[in-house]
Design an enzyme around this catalytic site. Structure first.
Site, PDB file in Angstrom:
ATOM      1  N   ASN A  28      54.403 -11.963 -44.269  1.00  0.00           N
ATOM      2  CA  ASN A  28      53.195 -12.072 -43.474  1.00  0.00           C
ATOM      3  C   ASN A  28      52.698 -13.452 -43.888  1.00  0.00           C
ATOM      4  O   ASN A  28      52.134 -13.459 -44.908  1.00  0.00           O
ATOM      5  CB  ASN A  28      52.264 -10.950 -43.772  1.00  0.00           C
ATOM      6  CG  ASN A  28      50.918 -11.139 -43.130  1.00  0.00           C
ATOM      7  OD1 ASN A  28      50.655 -11.895 -42.462  1.00  0.00           O
ATOM      8  ND2 ASN A  28      50.057 -10.359 -43.590  1.00  0.00           N
ATOM      9  N   LYS A  30      50.050 -14.954 -42.767  1.00  0.00           N
ATOM     10  CA  LYS A  30      48.392 -14.940 -42.483  1.00  0.00           C
ATOM     11  C   LYS A  30      48.205 -16.430 -41.869  1.00  0.00           C
ATOM     12  O   LYS A  30      49.016 -16.883 -41.174  1.00  0.00           O
ATOM     13  CB  LYS A  30      47.863 -14.736 -44.001  1.00  0.00           C
ATOM     14  CG  LYS A  30      48.401 -13.757 -44.725  1.00  0.00           C
ATOM     15  CD  LYS A  30      47.462 -13.133 -45.789  1.00  0.00           C
ATOM     16  CE  LYS A  30      48.073 -11.708 -46.182  1.00  0.00           C
ATOM     17  NZ  LYS A  30      47.390 -11.264 -47.786  1.00  0.00           N
ATOM     18  N   HIS A 111      46.226  -4.837 -40.516  1.00  0.00           N
ATOM     19  CA  HIS A 111      46.278  -5.164 -42.034  1.00  0.00           C
ATOM     20  C   HIS A 111      44.945  -5.018 -42.508  1.00  0.00           C
ATOM     21  O   HIS A 111      43.864  -5.315 -41.732  1.00  0.00           O
ATOM     22  CB  HIS A 111      46.838  -6.598 -41.894  1.00  0.00           C
ATOM     23  CG  HIS A 111      47.044  -7.212 -43.177  1.00  0.00           C
ATOM     24  ND1 HIS A 111      46.161  -7.628 -43.950  1.00  0.00           N
ATOM     25  CD2 HIS A 111      48.175  -7.503 -43.753  1.00  0.00           C
ATOM     26  CE1 HIS A 111      46.632  -8.071 -45.036  1.00  0.00           C
ATOM     27  NE2 HIS A 111      47.955  -7.934 -45.104  1.00  0.00           N
ATOM     28  N   GLU A 113      43.022  -6.973 -44.055  1.00  0.00           N
ATOM     29  CA  GLU A 113      42.265  -8.232 -43.709  1.00  0.00           C
ATOM     30  C   GLU A 113      41.676  -8.032 -42.326  1.00  0.00           C
ATOM     31  O   GLU A 113      40.467  -8.487 -41.921  1.00  0.00           O
ATOM     32  CB  GLU A 113      42.943  -9.419 -43.878  1.00  0.00           C
ATOM     33  CG  GLU A 113      43.132  -9.996 -45.477  1.00  0.00           C
ATOM     34  CD  GLU A 113      44.397 -10.473 -45.665  1.00  0.00           C
ATOM     35  OE1 GLU A 113      45.104 -11.005 -44.861  1.00  0.00           O
ATOM     36  OE2 GLU A 113      44.786 -10.386 -46.978  1.00  0.00           O
ATOM     37  N   GLU A 183      49.764  -0.749 -48.395  1.00  0.00           N
ATOM     38  CA  GLU A 183      49.509  -2.120 -49.011  1.00  0.00           C
ATOM     39  C   GLU A 183      47.962  -1.642 -49.820  1.00  0.00           C
ATOM     40  O   GLU A 183      47.020  -1.670 -49.053  1.00  0.00           O
ATOM     41  CB  GLU A 183      49.205  -3.173 -48.255  1.00  0.00           C
ATOM     42  CG  GLU A 183      50.547  -3.662 -47.377  1.00  0.00           C
ATOM     43  CD  GLU A 183      50.440  -5.016 -47.033  1.00  0.00           C
ATOM     44  OE1 GLU A 183      51.206  -5.849 -47.317  1.00  0.00           O
ATOM     45  OE2 GLU A 183      49.428  -5.192 -45.982  1.00  0.00           O
ATOM     46  N   GLY A 189      47.094 -10.220 -52.819  1.00  0.00           N
ATOM     47  CA  GLY A 189      46.681 -11.427 -53.026  1.00  0.00           C
ATOM     48  C   GLY A 189      46.167 -11.708 -54.350  1.00  0.00           C
ATOM     49  O   GLY A 189      45.578 -12.405 -54.539  1.00  0.00           O
ATOM     50  N   SER A 225      51.272  -8.097 -53.291  1.00  0.00           N
ATOM     51  CA  SER A 225      51.614  -8.940 -54.674  1.00  0.00           C
ATOM     52  C   SER A 225      53.144  -8.956 -55.050  1.00  0.00           C
ATOM     53  O   SER A 225      53.771  -8.923 -56.200  1.00  0.00           O
ATOM     54  CB  SER A 225      50.759  -8.785 -55.928  1.00  0.00           C
ATOM     55  OG  SER A 225      49.258  -9.182 -55.689  1.00  0.00           O
TER      56      SER A 225
HETATM   57  P1  PGA Z   1      50.375 -10.516 -50.880  1.00  0.00           P
HETATM   58  O1  PGA Z   1      50.038 -10.009 -49.459  1.00  0.00           O
HETATM   59  O2  PGA Z   1      52.080 -10.344 -51.202  1.00  0.00           O
HETATM   60  O3  PGA Z   1      49.900 -11.984 -51.125  1.00  0.00           O
HETATM   61  O4  PGA Z   1      49.617  -9.810 -51.970  1.00  0.00           O
HETATM   62  C1  PGA Z   1      50.593  -9.091 -48.828  1.00  0.00           C
HETATM   63  C2  PGA Z   1      50.116  -8.730 -47.474  1.00  0.00           C
HETATM   64  O5  PGA Z   1      48.803  -8.930 -47.263  1.00  0.00           O
HETATM   65  O6  PGA Z   1      50.585  -8.336 -46.529  1.00  0.00           O
END
Ligand code: PGA
Length: 267
Positions: A28, A30, A111, A113, A183, A189, A225
């Site tokens: 992803n 983003k 997601h 976010e 997640e 992140g 992560s």
């Molecule tokens: P990340 O993000 O691997 O940077 O933690 C995962 C995601 O948001 O799908």
């Protein structure tokens, strides 16, 4: 049958229903990557493992430009969000016919976010899932609890609401074609991954809920992560059907290494 056996059976069922037993590695991006960077990424990506299904979710502006190269590399692709309506006065949105036309076979929806910054609700997510399935596109429904909910030991009710809410509009035969991505919000992140025990417990619980309440076994990816150092271990946790990767999917070397190294040890 002990718990591990039961889980192995659930995961195997999930892959059988999808017609494969591949570990899914999804990236992803983003709101990252220009066209130039994205082409350099694809040039630097190197993998040849036939038992992985690799998916990319670039920004919508890049999908068409990258589609040829992604197809050549057998990478499936899709958007990070869609609108459930096929068209109309929805400024800033992209529709399912638009992504269908350029060969998208999956889409991320819900997601954290999107939920957190854009107020996306489970009801909307369910509409999107339904509209995607109507066009034969696989929805990857993202779910996960916040740190506050995890610390209050309330992660199960949160996930249950998200799962039931997201599946609300789907018929049983449609639910079989969904993929979930677990997640935990506090692991996205942040460089903090959930412990192996927390991941195993959550995946097992989600798989059991799906089986008991909906009679389905579908893949549940882990995200939060995941990187080139921890992917092998996380991929080996029973119940983990693959990864949804943010940060580490932006680096072709790291992403190639994850695809190459992780295995089906957990199955
Ligand atoms: P990340 O993000 O691997 O940077 O933690 C995962 C995601 O948001 O799908």
């Amino acid at each position: 049958m002990d718990q591990k056996e039961e889980l192995r059976r659930l995961v195997e069922d999930a892959f059988r229903q999808l017609g494969h037993r591949k570990l899914i590695v999804a990236g992803n991006w983003k709101m990252n990557m220009t066209l130039k960077e994205a082409f350099a990424f694809l040039d630097g990506l190197s993998f040849k493992q036939p038992d992985r299904e690799v998916l990319l979710f670039p920004p919508a502006t890049l999908l068409l430009a990258l589609s040829g190269k992604m197809k050549e590399r057998r990478i499936s692709y899709g958007p990070q969000n869609v609108h459930h309506q096929p068209g109309g006065a929805y400024t800033g949105e992209i529709s399912i016919p638009m992504i269908e036309e350029i060969g998208c076979t999956a889409a991320l929806i819900g997601h954290s976010e999107r939920r957190q910054y854009f107020g996306e609700t489970d009801a909307e997510i369910s509409r999107k899932a339904k509209a995607l399935l109507d066009k034969g596109i696989t929805p990857i429904i993202c779910i996960g609890e916040t740190l506050e909910r995890r610390e209050a030991d309330c992660w199960k009710p949160v996930l249950e609401l998200q799962i039931r809410g997201g599946l609300n509009r789907l018929l049983p035969e449609e639910i079989r074609r969904v993929i979930f991505a677990y997640e935990p919000v506090w692991a996205i992140g942040t460089g903090v991954t959930a412990s192996n025990e927390e991941i195993a417990q959550a995946h097992q619980w989600i798989l059991s809920l799906l089986k008991d309440s909906f009679g389905v076994s579908v893949p549940v990816l882990y995200g939060g992560s995941v990187n080139e150092k921890n992917a092998v271990e996380i991929g080996g946790i029973p119940g983990v059907g693959g990864f949804l990767i943010g940060g580490a999917s932006l680096d072709s070397g790291k992403f190639s290494k994850i695809i190459g190294d992780c295995g089906l040890a957990g199955l």
